[in-house]
Write an enzyme that holds these catalytic residues in place. Structure first.
Site, PDB file in Angstrom:
ATOM      1  NE  ARG A  86      -2.873   0.016   3.458  1.00  0.00           N
ATOM      2  CZ  ARG A  86      -3.464   0.329   4.394  1.00  0.00           C
ATOM      3  NH1 ARG A  86      -4.821   0.338   4.143  1.00  0.00           N
ATOM      4  NH2 ARG A  86      -3.235   0.739   5.264  1.00  0.00           N
ATOM      5  CB  THR A 105      -2.428   6.949  -2.662  1.00  0.00           C
ATOM      6  OG1 THR A 105      -1.706   5.623  -2.891  1.00  0.00           O
ATOM      7  CG2 THR A 105      -1.720   8.035  -3.341  1.00  0.00           C
ATOM      8  CG  ASP A 125       2.635  -3.479   8.856  1.00  0.00           C
ATOM      9  OD1 ASP A 125       2.323  -2.266   7.953  1.00  0.00           O
ATOM     10  OD2 ASP A 125       2.702  -4.440   8.437  1.00  0.00           O
ATOM     11  CG  ASP A 176       6.147  -3.495   9.697  1.00  0.00           C
ATOM     12  OD1 ASP A 176       6.895  -3.970   8.854  1.00  0.00           O
ATOM     13  OD2 ASP A 176       5.756  -2.171   9.887  1.00  0.00           O
TER      14      ASP A 176
END
Ligand code: PRP
Ligand code: URA
Length: 209
Positions: free
Chosen positions: A104, A108, A200, A203
């Site tokens: 991603r 944006t 995340d 991560d």
């Protein structure tokens, strides 16, 4: 249009609670993601067709059921989807694996494709697309586009945590794709992260933060 299936089995709910906890270290996080994927695979393959064959037990000849029909492929969305692949393969070891790399864009929040490698016979296979997180739905939608453009006709999407926004977007763009999720969360925050979510996923699996 198939309704999303939220897998609320107690074992899945318990393990999802453990991965939500920010104190859960990467090693445990990875193991739990894999275990949840294995449990989800059991449900996502519930409708596989069977055929009868004749076999001989030590006692007599009988008929028995085996899986028939099109073969399966698992397609993890890199990076985080990789964490779900081993759990799925543990139950369907003969499946082939394709990879699609999407990240991603931090500004944006739109997906950017950087890699795609599919088995040569992918068009003849049923695909289970894997990604722990369905947030805006952009990555899953683009991954389904990539599969359909290669001739894949039967696609299921397995995620661990889904946001309502992601389910709505994926269902609108690809109403034929059955969504399986282990949890349906509240909403997205201003950075398009799932709340309460787990942070995340990439991560946390790979320890990159
Ligand atoms: C995460 C996640 C999904 C995507 C979901 O990947 O694993 O692929 O975001 O968001 P969306 O539904 O809004 O598209 P990320 O882009 O962080 O890449 P990574 O797995 O390499 O960390
Ligand atoms: N990607 C993640 O890894 N987590 C989110 O909450 C949203 C997108």
């Amino acid at each position: 249009m198939p309704k999303p299936i939220i897998m609320d089995h107690p074992l899945i709910q318990h393990k999802v609670s453990l991965i939500r906890d920010k104190r859960t270290p990467s090693k445990d996080f990875r193991e739990l993601i894999s275990e949840i994927a294995m449990l989800m695979c059991y449900e996502a393959t519930r409708d596989l067709p069977l055929k009868e064959i004749e076999i001989e037990t030590p006692m007599k000849i009988t008929t028995a059921k085996v899986i028939s029909g099109r073969k399966l492929a698992f397609v993890p969305i890199l990076r985080a989807g990789l964490g779900m692949c081993d759990g799925m393969l543990a139950l369907v070891p003969a499946a082939k694996v394709g990879h699609i790399g999407l990240y991603r864009d931090p500004k944006t929040h739109l997906p950017v494709e950087y890699y795609c490698k599919m088995p040569s016979d992918i068009a003849e296979r049923d695909v289970i697309l894997l990604d722990p997180m369905l947030a805006t739905g952009g990555s899953a939608s683009d991954a389904v586009d990539a599969l359909k453009s290669r001739g894949v006709r039967h696609i299921k999407f397995c995620c661990i945590i889904a946001a309502p926004e992601g389910i709505a977007a994926l269902t609108e763009k690809h109403p034929d794709v059955q969504i399986y999720a282990a949890a349906l969360d509240e909403c997205l925050d201003e950075n398009k992260y799932i709340l309460p979510g787990l942070g995340d996923a990439g991560d946390r699996i790979f320890g990159t933060k």
